[in-house]
Design a protein around this motif. Structure first.
Motif, PDB file in Angstrom:
ATOM      1  N   ALA A 567       0.853  -1.183   0.000  1.00 17.15           N
ATOM      2  CA  ALA A 567       0.000   0.000   0.000  1.00 17.15           C
ATOM      3  C   ALA A 567       0.892   1.237   0.000  1.00 17.15           C
ATOM      4  O   ALA A 567       1.903   1.285   0.689  1.00 17.15           O
ATOM      5  N   LYS A 568       0.484   2.222  -0.791  1.00 13.38           N
ATOM      6  CA  LYS A 568       1.324   3.402  -0.940  1.00 13.38           C
ATOM      7  C   LYS A 568       0.937   4.443   0.099  1.00 13.38           C
ATOM      8  O   LYS A 568      -0.239   4.706   0.323  1.00 13.38           O
ATOM      9  N   ASN A 569       1.926   5.007   0.741  1.00  9.60           N
ATOM     10  CA  ASN A 569       1.663   6.100   1.654  1.00  9.60           C
ATOM     11  C   ASN A 569       1.037   7.232   0.876  1.00  9.60           C
ATOM     12  O   ASN A 569       1.683   7.856   0.037  1.00  9.60           O
ATOM     13  N   THR A 570      -0.226   7.492   1.119  1.00  8.05           N
ATOM     14  CA  THR A 570      -0.880   8.598   0.450  1.00  8.05           C
ATOM     15  C   THR A 570      -1.369   9.548   1.517  1.00  8.05           C
ATOM     16  O   THR A 570      -1.993   9.133   2.480  1.00  8.05           O
TER      17      THR A 570
ATOM     18  N   ASN B 234      -3.245   3.798  -4.828  1.00  4.98           N
ATOM     19  CA  ASN B 234      -2.713   3.848  -3.476  1.00  4.98           C
ATOM     20  C   ASN B 234      -1.552   2.888  -3.265  1.00  4.98           C
ATOM     21  O   ASN B 234      -1.159   2.639  -2.141  1.00  4.98           O
ATOM     22  N   LEU B 235      -1.050   2.315  -4.330  1.00  2.00           N
ATOM     23  CA  LEU B 235       0.039   1.353  -4.198  1.00  2.00           C
ATOM     24  C   LEU B 235       1.309   1.906  -4.816  1.00  2.00           C
ATOM     25  O   LEU B 235       1.266   2.669  -5.774  1.00  2.00           O
TER      26      LEU B 235
END
Lengths: 933, 406
Positions: A567-570, B234-235
């Protein structure tokens, strides 16, 4: 004893004078010609008691006196065949004591001023018929309180004769307090000589100032939930008068003096309601939890966003347009358990005030209403507690005096045990679900001295729920406030408050370790406010002050959990803003009948950096194509400033003693709104500040109202009409994405709204049956017509807003069957809210799809619900340590399946089906036990 | 005003109040009613359904009209339209009218990265055109995984299997995907018919079937019924990981024998993603307490002459990436074979000398009835057709075995 009984009947006429009369019972009622009795006695350094005993023996009379006033007296006298009159005259000369006699051989001893033996004529006029001849079981009079009560009819000197100024008027200042716990009584009406039009209200400290011509007056005090109090005074010069009021004891046969005009006619504000906890607790609610917000929803002009929501819809405005203040601190998400009930523990709340038409200039920042929830001060005299057990919650509240009359601590907590209940349901879905919450309140009240009171309050509510083991929702509300109430001069008071409020939510998903995430959003507000109240002469009351609020919002942070997660830090850039306001208002009584409240609030809003702001071509839709760049602002830099005046004007004209006509005009500005595209407010809805693109919302409202009281204020009738215009209301494009959207300005649009309506209410405040019926007609319309921005909804025409419910009828009633048993009934009816229904269906790849057309063109079926409750109070004996009360309530007693929403869904075969959902479609019985100690 | 008057006013003289409370409650009880949604007018908007694939060079479009809600009829096809696939700065391909509202073109040479649109001219003269959209190459599907449910029943069997997919897409910058699947499963009729009545050549004879499973084994093929979309916004990596596309309850009997799923993954544009997301919100993600409000979802077609006239549907040229997975029941541990016995299905015997035609109305022969002592045929067993002919047994598939099935 017969005599005794008949006499006692008289006692019941007013609790206030009950003790006074008890004296008569303790004495033998023998008439004698005491004038002729000769007294022979020698007193040498005798105490007053010895003197009284001797005289009583010889003259067959009875003395009533305050020990504290006579303790120190020494009597030296010799009487030889003197009459009683002569004896008393002599004592009067040598001491400052005054004696008053009545025809029944009773002698009342007072200091300085003689008791007037002629009671005020009107005193017995509103006598209420006595129904029960038995002695009330709970009241045990004490001598101390009897003297206190006797004060009601005994003239008191205010000021001193020696310190005489030339002025024809003099000022009385003092505190109105609750006799039981010494808590200040806020908003009590203090007035003289039956003319409440000249009355004043007490402030948050229970402090009042009243200016009267010198001479004899009758001072009366009225307040909700308290028995009316009065004092006979002789005003000599400026002085003090403190009055302790008694709580209106419900379970005893009620005696009410009803010849006074009530505050709803008198007060300046229109569209304002104040309720104490007693009336709130009578109202049946779902799961048996007394709920402040649910009761407020039964008031005219107030509606709910839905069965599962504590969102208030006031005069058509959305739920985020209400300023909810708990101990002067804003609470952003006042709900528990998905919104089924509010997060205010009723045991720590003193009373609730709702302002919906004329909002005082000291409040601002929201368009529709101010809901002010005032917390309780703990008892300063003795330790007290309250415990309760309901279907969902257990609660405990303690009132602890730390230093008698000086410092006290209130702590209250409430928690669920639903987790435990869910586990008992033999279904996996339930066992894997959890729902729990708690709320905690603490307040320290410290009287620094007679003029300054300091309060430290803390509030914390927390919710946690999950429908399966993998995804969990959590949200928290916190607030911490310091308040200092001061009396600067006799007619000049101040309140300083400073606090922090915080709310945040979090979604945690562990379903898949590869993309396990944590999503959170929070809002932090710190505010400082100072308010002054200044009385100028007889007819001006000035309010002025300033307030500053600093907002820091984290709109959304999305982060991975664990090393495996990709999961990307957003993170959506935090928002900051400063809102400052100054106000000045004058309450001016032009004539006793005509008053004007003129207030002006000026608010300035600065949207602060640091932040990157997307810039678009002017007058073009905010789209990717039209974006021309990004401006970067430094920390603390003003990105955008909005400012404006907010006039608040109210007029009151008393047509007759029981009728008044009021009108008001208000402007409110709102700089923060909750982004919610759902029907009900969801705990995960984020808050958004006005920014470079999104303008603040502004509402103008005009209201006119007529108020009439009938039958000695037994019935309060009121009607109000209003028209409201909202500029730049927050709305959304179709299919807007509100969460984790870096270009939120493209999805939020400014709409135009208008609302109008009429409200009627009949309230019965006294008697065995009390409660109210209210009917509201209201419309709330929205227009989205901005072709240059490519935002046109429903062809740019006005359409019904999401909470437009034209008709609504509420009944709330409580009937006292016996002293201890009461029955409550709650009936709610309203037009169904508007919905968007599909126009057509079609197939794409074999799956049925639906086509929705114009917004809000249809309505769900009307809402109807009735709830009942039986409240049984335990024995009231004061000697008893624990006082139990039981409430058996049934929510939605008819089991009507009120439609909450209608929706269309493709089933597993791709076939389209329409469904309607109702929440609480069955009667929900609950038993709640409360214990006071 | 004394209390007595108040009592009179509220009809609450002693003993009577119960009566009024009772009346109030009864009045309240009578307020329960049913909801019937209002009938909405049918606007009859044009619906465009279909796509073109770069890899196959085919384009298939179906034109229909919207129907009233809850209509059970088939949609009305839009006939005699001109449908053209247009490449930006390039060729136009006209689609053939295959009647019944179907328009098809094959052997098209389409390429990735180019922009295409669809132009439709109706018989009534109205023109609709879709927006030009680029074509993205779809990434290959790496895995199709079968995950058993965590919870097991008392005898240790699983309740359901989740199917999820993995894919890596390091090349494309696009982050939006649509997934669908076509599933096929084998199922059996409750009873087995091994003989049949042969009427050829004017003779009536009862013969053994060449394949005893001819009407016993069938295969059903069905497409996914919900919109499956995924984004990697979000990845950190353009990676689809364990994205759940289907859940098969063991009780559906789909896993009794053999199960196959052809999963298709398509990279889509942000516009199409938004469209599908809103479509999904409107018709699938509804019914919770915090639903978002339904919205008007149209698609990417415009009527150039009349902006208020909408055509529904979304057209883009797609790239297709597909992968098939096939599992036998034995490949899936702890998966119970659900009994196919039915209370309504049982063999009944008939005697040899009865007129066979007359008794086979709606029935099917199962097997010979044989005398256990003599070994002679003394009659037949029969059953209702929907018990032994798998083509008539729900879910009514075909008895022609697809070549990918084991």
């Amino acid at each position: 004893m017969n005599n005794f009984k008949t006499k006692f009947v008289v006692l019941k006429e007013a609790l206030k004078i009950l003790i006074f009369f008890l004296f008569f019972l303790n004495t033998t009622n023998v008439y004698s010609q005491y004038e002729n009795t000769k007294i022979n006695a020698i007193f040498s350094n005798a105490t007053f008691i010895e003197f009284v005993n001797e005289i009583e023996k010889q003259a067959n009379c009875f003395f009533y006196y305050d020990k504290t006033q006579t303790d120190s007296l020494k009597i030296n006298a010799t009487f030889n065949n003197n009459t009683l009159n002569e004896v008393l005259e002599y004592i009067t000369k040598t001491t400052k004591l005054k004696f008053s006699k009545d025809e029944k051989n009773s002698i009342y001893v007072t200091k300085n001023t003689a008791l007037e033996m002629q009671l005020p004529i009107r005193y017995f006029e509103p006598t209420v018929e006595i129904e029960d001849k038995s002695i009330p079981e709970y009241y045990t009079p004490t001598k101390q309180s009897s003297i206190k009560s006797a004060l009601e009819n005994r003239p008191i000197d205010i000021g001193s004769k020696t310190n005489v100024s030339k002025s024809k008027t003099a000022k009385i200042t003092g505190y109105i307090k609750d006799e039981k716990n010494n808590e200040p009584i806020i908003g009590a009406l203090v007035f003289a000589d039956n003319t409440p039009t000249n009355g004043v209200s007490t402030d948050v400290n229970g402090f009042f100032t009243i200016i009267l011509p010198k001479g004899k007056h009758e001072i009366a005090v009225k307040s909700i939930g308290m028995k009316n109090a009065k004092r006979q005074i002789i005003l000599l010069s400026d002085g003090k008068l403190n009055i302790e009021m008694k709580e209106e004891v419900v379970s005893i046969n009620e005696v009410v003096i009803t010849d006074k005009r009530a505050s709803n006619i008198e007060r300046m504000q229109m569209g304002m309601e104040k309720m104490d906890m007693k009336s709130i607790k009578q109202v049946p609610t779902v799961f048996g939890e007394s709920d402040i917000v649910r009761v407020v929803m039964a008031l005219p002009g107030v509606q709910t966003a839905g069965e599962s929501s504590t969102g208030l819809i006031v005069r058509g405005g959305s739920a985020d347009q209400n300023l909810i203040l708990f101990n002067e601190s804003p609470i952003y998400n006042p709900s528990h358990l998905f919104g089924f009930f509010s997060s205010f523990n009723p045991d720590v709340v003193k009373d609730v005030e709702l302002f919906k038409s004329s909002i005082p200039a000291e409040y601002g920042g929201r368009l529709s209403s101010v809901l002010k929830i005032n917390g309780k001060d703990a008892d300063m005299k003795k330790f007290q507690g309250n415990a309760g057990l309901g279907l969902l919650t257990a609660k405990l509240t303690l009132e602890i005096p730390i230093k008698k009359e000086k410092t006290s601590l209130l702590i209250g907590g409430r928690s669920t045990y639903t987790d435990f209940l869910l586990k008992q349901v033999p279904l996996k879905v339930f066992q894997n679900s959890s729902a729990s919450f708690f709320d905690f309140n603490a307040q320290i009240t410290h009287r620094i001295n007679t003029k300054n009171t300091l309060r430290l309050s803390a509030y914390n509510s927390s919710d946690k729920f999950s429908f399966s083991l993998d995804t969990q929702f959590r949200y928290v509300n916190q607030s911490y406030v310091v308040r200092l109430n001061s009396i600067l001069k006799n007619n000049f008071t101040s309140e300083f408050s400073s606090g922090l409020s915080r709310t945040n939510f979090e979604v945690v998903s562990n379903l898949n370790p590869i993309n396990a995430y944590n999503l959170s959003s929070s809002i932090l507000q710190s505010n400082t406010k100072v308010d002054f109240k200044l009385g100028l002469g007889h007819s001006h009351k000035l309010d002025f002050g300033a307030a500053v609020a600093y907002y820091a919002i984290k709109p959304g942070d999305f982060a991975p959990i664990g090393d495996a997660s990709i999961a990307k830090n957003t993170s959506i850039e935090p928002e900051k803003a400063l809102e400052s306001a100054f106000y000045l208002a004058d309450n001016y009584d032009i004539t006793p009948r005509f008053s004007i409240y003129a207030g002006l609030r000026f608010s300035i809003y600065n949207y602060l950096g640091s932040k990157n702001v997307n810039k678009y071509k002017e007058n073009m839709p905010l789209t990717e194509e039209n974006m021309i760049g990004v401006d970067t602002y430094k920390s603390g830099q003003f990105i955008k400033t909005y400012a404006g005046l907010e006039p608040r004007i109210a007029l009151k004209y008393s047509l007759t003693e029981n009728t008044s006509l009021k009108a008001s005009y208000n402007r409110n500005r709102q700089y923060i709104s909750q982004l919610s595209n759902a029907t009900a407010i969801a705990p995960t809805d984020i808050w958004k500040l006005s920014d470079y693109h999104i303008r603040p919302q502004i509402a103008d409202q005009i209201s006119i109202g007529l108020y009439k009281n009938l039958k000695q204020n037994m019935f309060e009738i009121s009607t109000e009409i209003y028209y409201k215009n909202i500029i730049d209301a927050v709305d959304y494009i179709d299919g807007a994405r509100l969460l984790l959207n870096k270009t939120i300005e493209r999805d939020v649009i400014n709409a135009h709204g208008k609302a109008y309506g009429a409200e009627f209410m009949i309230k019965k405040t006294q008697g065995k049956l009390n409660g109210w019926v209210s009917y509201t007609f209201s419309r709330s319309l929205v227009q989205i017509n901005n072709p240059t921005q490519n935002n046109v909804v429903n062809n740019g025409e006005y359409f019904a807003g999401n909470f437009d419910k034209p008709h609504s009828l509420n009944f709330i009633g409580n009937y006292k069957i016996t002293k201890r048993l009461s029955f409550s009934l709650n009936v709610v009816y309203s037009t169904g809210r508007p919905i968007t229904l599909p126009n057509a269906q079609y197939k794409i790849d074999g799956i049925d799809r639906i086509f929705y057309s114009d917004r809000n063109q249809y309505r769900i079926p009307d809402y109807f619900r009735s709830d009942i409750a039986f409240n049984l109070d335990g024995n009231h004996s004061l000697k008893q340590k624990l006082h139990f009360s039981w409430t058996l309530s049934v929510y939605n007693v008819t089991g009507r399946q009120n439609v909450y929403s209608i929706f269309f869904k493709s089933d597993s075969n791709g076939e389209l089906k329409g469904y309607q959902m109702s929440i609480f479609g069955i009667p929900i019985p609950t038993l709640t036990v409360n214990c006071r100690f | 005003m004394n209390l007595k008057n108040v009592k009179n006013l509220f009809f609450l003289k002693s003993n009577k109040y119960w009566k009024y409370i009772y009346i109030l409650i009864v009045f309240a009880l009578s307020c329960v009613e049913q909801y019937t949604p209002p009938t909405l007018s049918n606007k009859g908007l044009l619906v465009v359904n279909g796509t073109a694939y770069v890899e196959t060079g085919t384009c298939a479009i179906q034109l229909t009209r919207t129907q009233t809600i809850n209509s059970k009829e088939n949609p009305t096809p839009e006939l005699n339209a001109d449908v053209v696939l247009e490449e930006e700065f390039g060729n136009n391909f006209k689609l053939n009218d295959n009647k019944n509202g179907n328009y098809v073109a094959t052997n098209l040479s389409l390429s990735y990265g180019k922009k295409y649109r669809l132009k439709i001219k109706l018989e009534n003269g109205k023109n609709y055109v879709s927006t030009f959209l680029a074509t993205y190459k779809s990434p290959p599907i790496k895995n199709i995984n079968f995950e058993p449910s965590e919870e097991k029943n008392v005898i240790g069997n699983v309740d359901y299997w989740d199917i999820n997919i993995d894919a890596d897409d390091p090349e494309t910058r696009n982050k939006y995907y649509a997934i669908d699947y076509i599933e096929t499963w084998e199922y059996r009729s409750p009873l087995k018919s091994t003989i049949y009545l042969d009427n050829r050549f004017g003779l009536t004879q009862i013969l053994y079937r060449d394949d005893p499973d001819e009407l016993h084994k069938c295969w059903k093929t069905d497409s996914s019924k919900s919109i499956l979309i995924y984004n990697t916004l979000n990845l950190n990596e353009n990676k689809i990981s364990e994205f759940k596309i289907n859940k098969i309850n063991v009780s559906t009997k789909k896993l009794n024998n053999a199960y196959s799923s052809l999963v298709r993954l398509t990279t889509i544009s942000q516009e199409e993603y938004r469209y599908l997301e809103n479509l999904k919100k409107n018709s699938e993600l509804t019914g919770s307490i915090f639903d978002s409000q339904p919205s008007k979802v149209i698609g990417n077609f415009l009527n150039l002459e009349d902006k208020k006239d909408n055509a529904l549907g979304f057209f883009a040229v797609h790239s297709l990436s597909q992968k098939r997975t096939t599992k036998k029941n034995t490949d899936l541990p702890n998966t119970e074979v659900i009994s196919i016995q039915s209370e309504d299905c049982f063999p009944t015997s008939i005697d040899d000398n009865q007129g066979i035609d007359a008794i086979l109305q709606g029935y099917i022969l199962l097997s010979f009835k044989i005398d256990p002592f003599t070994g002679k045929i003394i009659g037949y067993y029969r059953a209702q057709q929907d018990c032994a002919d798998c083509r008539l047994v729900l879910p009514k598939g075909t008895n022609i075995k697809p070549d990918y099935m084991p």
